[in-house]
Design a protein around this motif. Structure first.
Motif, PDB file in Angstrom:
ATOM      1  N   SER A   1      49.018 -31.838  11.079  1.00 54.05           N
ATOM      2  CA  SER A   1      48.259 -31.339  10.127  1.00 54.05           C
ATOM      3  C   SER A   1      47.434 -32.527   9.340  1.00 54.05           C
ATOM      4  CB  SER A   1      49.314 -30.905   8.968  1.00 54.05           C
ATOM      5  OG  SER A   1      48.605 -30.635   7.641  1.00 54.05           O
ATOM      6  N   PRO A   2      46.124 -32.057   9.223  1.00 50.44           N
ATOM      7  CA  PRO A   2      45.219 -32.917   8.817  1.00 50.44           C
ATOM      8  C   PRO A   2      45.679 -33.573   7.143  1.00 50.44           C
ATOM      9  CG  PRO A   2      43.956 -31.077   9.464  1.00 50.44           C
ATOM     10  CD  PRO A   2      45.331 -30.753   9.612  1.00 50.44           C
ATOM     11  N   ASP A   3      46.170 -32.507   6.399  1.00 48.27           N
ATOM     12  CA  ASP A   3      46.548 -33.041   5.215  1.00 48.27           C
ATOM     13  C   ASP A   3      47.925 -33.983   5.247  1.00 48.27           C
ATOM     14  OD1 ASP A   3      44.895 -31.351   4.081  1.00 48.27           O
ATOM     15  OD2 ASP A   3      46.221 -29.888   3.479  1.00 48.27           O
ATOM     16  N   VAL A   4      48.806 -33.805   6.267  1.00 46.85           N
ATOM     17  CA  VAL A   4      49.884 -34.852   6.425  1.00 46.85           C
ATOM     18  C   VAL A   4      49.316 -35.870   7.054  1.00 46.85           C
ATOM     19  CG1 VAL A   4      51.950 -35.054   7.726  1.00 46.85           C
ATOM     20  CG2 VAL A   4      51.620 -32.872   6.684  1.00 46.85           C
ATOM     21  N   LEU A   5      48.477 -35.854   7.691  1.00 45.38           N
ATOM     22  CA  LEU A   5      47.976 -37.303   8.389  1.00 45.38           C
ATOM     23  C   LEU A   5      47.059 -38.009   7.444  1.00 45.38           C
ATOM     24  CD1 LEU A   5      47.085 -36.016  11.975  1.00 45.38           C
ATOM     25  CD2 LEU A   5      49.059 -37.173  11.392  1.00 45.38           C
ATOM     26  N   ALA A   6      46.501 -37.390   6.432  1.00 49.93           N
ATOM     27  CA  ALA A   6      45.553 -38.035   5.617  1.00 49.93           C
ATOM     28  C   ALA A   6      46.478 -38.726   4.560  1.00 49.93           C
ATOM     29  CB  ALA A   6      44.598 -36.797   4.695  1.00 49.93           C
ATOM     30  N   GLU A   7      47.537 -38.087   4.227  1.00 50.52           N
ATOM     31  CA  GLU A   7      48.638 -38.586   3.239  1.00 50.52           C
ATOM     32  C   GLU A   7      49.305 -39.871   3.818  1.00 50.52           C
ATOM     33  OE1 GLU A   7      52.218 -39.671   1.420  1.00 50.52           O
ATOM     34  OE2 GLU A   7      52.239 -38.793   3.454  1.00 50.52           O
ATOM     35  N   LEU A   8      49.636 -39.738   5.319  1.00 51.38           N
ATOM     36  CA  LEU A   8      50.073 -40.996   5.799  1.00 51.38           C
ATOM     37  C   LEU A   8      49.054 -42.246   5.946  1.00 51.38           C
ATOM     38  CD1 LEU A   8      52.307 -39.173   8.754  1.00 51.38           C
ATOM     39  CD2 LEU A   8      52.956 -40.289   6.731  1.00 51.38           C
ATOM     40  N   ARG A   9      47.905 -41.973   6.274  1.00 55.56           N
ATOM     41  CA  ARG A   9      46.811 -42.883   6.272  1.00 55.56           C
ATOM     42  C   ARG A   9      46.625 -43.490   5.052  1.00 55.56           C
ATOM     43  NH1 ARG A   9      43.835 -39.008   9.276  1.00 55.56           N
ATOM     44  NH2 ARG A   9      44.099 -39.404  11.626  1.00 55.56           N
ATOM     45  N   ALA A  10      46.532 -42.697   3.837  1.00 48.66           N
ATOM     46  CA  ALA A  10      46.689 -43.344   2.678  1.00 48.66           C
ATOM     47  C   ALA A  10      47.887 -44.153   2.054  1.00 48.66           C
ATOM     48  CB  ALA A  10      46.443 -42.217   1.463  1.00 48.66           C
ATOM     49  N   ARG A  11      49.230 -43.734   2.808  1.00 47.28           N
ATOM     50  CA  ARG A  11      50.328 -44.281   2.351  1.00 47.28           C
ATOM     51  C   ARG A  11      50.686 -45.816   3.192  1.00 47.28           C
ATOM     52  NH1 ARG A  11      56.240 -40.862   2.447  1.00 47.28           N
ATOM     53  NH2 ARG A  11      57.514 -42.694   1.811  1.00 47.28           N
ATOM     54  N   TYR A  12      50.105 -45.497   4.488  1.00 47.66           N
ATOM     55  CA  TYR A  12      50.170 -46.814   5.347  1.00 47.66           C
ATOM     56  C   TYR A  12      48.838 -46.947   5.959  1.00 47.66           C
ATOM     57  CZ  TYR A  12      55.081 -45.043   5.403  1.00 47.66           C
ATOM     58  OH  TYR A  12      56.296 -44.427   5.024  1.00 47.66           O
ATOM     59  N   PRO A  13      48.070 -47.725   5.010  1.00 50.59           N
ATOM     60  CA  PRO A  13      46.628 -48.090   5.276  1.00 50.59           C
ATOM     61  C   PRO A  13      46.532 -49.091   6.669  1.00 50.59           C
ATOM     62  CG  PRO A  13      46.989 -49.005   3.345  1.00 50.59           C
ATOM     63  CD  PRO A  13      48.191 -48.213   3.703  1.00 50.59           C
ATOM     64  N   ARG A  14      47.313 -49.987   6.816  1.00 49.76           N
ATOM     65  CA  ARG A  14      47.301 -51.007   7.769  1.00 49.76           C
ATOM     66  C   ARG A  14      48.140 -50.783   8.953  1.00 49.76           C
ATOM     67  NH1 ARG A  14      47.727 -56.386   3.763  1.00 49.76           N
ATOM     68  NH2 ARG A  14      45.654 -55.777   2.299  1.00 49.76           N
ATOM     69  N   ARG A  15      48.454 -49.533   8.989  1.00 47.45           N
ATOM     70  CA  ARG A  15      49.481 -49.522  10.251  1.00 47.45           C
ATOM     71  C   ARG A  15      48.601 -48.341  11.306  1.00 47.45           C
ATOM     72  NH1 ARG A  15      55.889 -49.408   8.747  1.00 47.45           N
ATOM     73  NH2 ARG A  15      55.652 -50.721   7.009  1.00 47.45           N
ATOM     74  N   ILE A  16      49.025 -48.437  12.519  1.00 45.10           N
ATOM     75  CA  ILE A  16      48.587 -47.450  13.403  1.00 45.10           C
ATOM     76  C   ILE A  16      49.238 -46.305  13.506  1.00 45.10           C
ATOM     77  CG2 ILE A  16      48.412 -47.159  15.955  1.00 45.10           C
ATOM     78  CD1 ILE A  16      48.769 -50.359  16.341  1.00 45.10           C
ATOM     79  N   LEU A  17      48.445 -45.110  13.163  1.00 45.23           N
ATOM     80  CA  LEU A  17      48.814 -43.645  13.204  1.00 45.23           C
ATOM     81  C   LEU A  17      48.710 -43.055  14.366  1.00 45.23           C
ATOM     82  CD1 LEU A  17      50.052 -41.689  11.436  1.00 45.23           C
ATOM     83  CD2 LEU A  17      47.888 -41.032  10.416  1.00 45.23           C
ATOM     84  N   LEU A  18      49.676 -42.422  14.870  1.00 46.16           N
ATOM     85  CA  LEU A  18      49.801 -41.531  16.084  1.00 46.16           C
ATOM     86  C   LEU A  18      50.433 -40.313  15.697  1.00 46.16           C
ATOM     87  CD1 LEU A  18      50.846 -44.102  18.821  1.00 46.16           C
ATOM     88  CD2 LEU A  18      48.355 -43.228  18.326  1.00 46.16           C
ATOM     89  N   THR A  19      50.075 -39.220  16.272  1.00 51.79           N
ATOM     90  CA  THR A  19      50.708 -37.874  15.982  1.00 51.79           C
ATOM     91  C   THR A  19      51.168 -37.216  17.210  1.00 51.79           C
ATOM     92  OG1 THR A  19      50.209 -35.471  15.359  1.00 51.79           O
ATOM     93  CG2 THR A  19      48.111 -36.811  16.148  1.00 51.79           C
TER      94      THR A  19
END
Length: 282
Positions: free
Chosen positions: A93-111
């Motif tokens: 979900s774009p909303d979920v991924l956006a929240e995770l990017r904001a919450r963990y800005p310095r970490r690699i995010l994969l879905t």
């Protein structure tokens, strides 16, 4: 259906992820107060909830009408936190991924959404491979490469590329797994240097440029025991082999087969009923 609940400090999120990894009905979400998290585990029996309460305190209650599918849906599945490097979401979900990017800005995010019976990386075998991959990747100097044998969803290969691998190969015997991995590559991007294909580990031979610094093999232990000579051939002289998919009860026979093939144990990690290990050439 039963619910066990506890409020915990946000800074301890990874610890609770690890503690509760064997409970598929775990949901970790933002609490009502800043810096707090709400930890809920939905269980089918009162005994499971009682064990959680006895071990960790908290509260429990019986739920009469719980939508189990909704309770464990991707949007409610907590993200998988890997060391201080990576976050893996079961939701795209774009909303979920956006929240995770904001919450963990310095970490690699994969879905990696679950589909066609293929998991998201949360299983103990995969998540422990990811932690070891982070550890060994951090110790390597560029350039280095990776081989993911029995790749499933492709999570290990994609994670390796994000952690700094210059190139990677990934293959699986199951054509459906390769299809799922292809979709995950499209979802996540950043895999221009990944070669994905279908192959049988007992017939595959690496090209000279594919012999790897890190080889990962999350396979059934019976397959591993027979495949060690092939896996050894895929490793550079100073390379490391990370293996998983091994029940604790099958570990000694798996280690014996590895040693017979010319490997030595460097590290062993057990989570729940599963063992993951890192090996080097003898």
């Amino acid at each position: 259906m039963w619910q066990w609940h506890k409020s915990v400090q946000q800074e301890h999120e990874e610890l609770w992820q690890q503690r509760l990894s064997r409970f598929p009905g775990t949901v970790i979400s933002g609490g009502f107060r800043a810096h707090m998290l709400s930890v809920d585990v939905y269980t089918e029996t009162a005994d499971e909830a009682l064990v959680l309460q006895a071990c960790y305190g908290g509260s429990m209650k019986k739920l009469e009408d719980v939508d189990w599918v909704a309770a464990t849906a991707p949007e409610n599945t907590p993200p998988l936190i890997i060391r201080d490097r990576m976050v893996i979401s079961a939701s795209d979900s774009p909303d979920v991924l956006a929240e995770l990017r904001a919450r963990y800005p310095r970490r690699i995010l994969l879905t990696f959404p679950a589909e066609q019976a293929f998991g998201t990386g949360n299983h103990a075998t995969t998540s422990t491979c990811l932690r070891l991959l982070c550890d060994y990747a951090a110790a390597l100097r560029a350039p280095w490469n990776l081989a993911d044998i029995g790749c499933g969803t492709g999570v290990l290969a994609l994670a390796g590329l994000r952690l700094g691998a210059e190139s990677a190969i990934a293959f699986d015997f199951d054509p459906k797994a390769v299809e799922v991995a292809q979709r995950n590559i499209a979802r996540n991007g950043g895999a221009e240097n990944l070669r994905l294909f279908q192959a049988d580990v007992f017939e595959w031979e690496p090209e000279p440029q594919e012999v790897a610094d890190i080889v990962l093999a999350n396979l059934f232990s019976t397959v591993l025991q027979k495949a060690f000579p092939r896996l050894l051939a895929a490793m550079k002289p100073a390379g490391v082999l990370i293996i998983s998919g091994i029940l604790n009860t099958q570990w000694q026979e798996t280690l014996a087969a590895a040693e017979q093939a010319g490997l030595v144990l460097e590290k062993k990690v057990s989570r729940g009923k599963w063992t993951t290990a890192a090996l080097r050439r003898a």
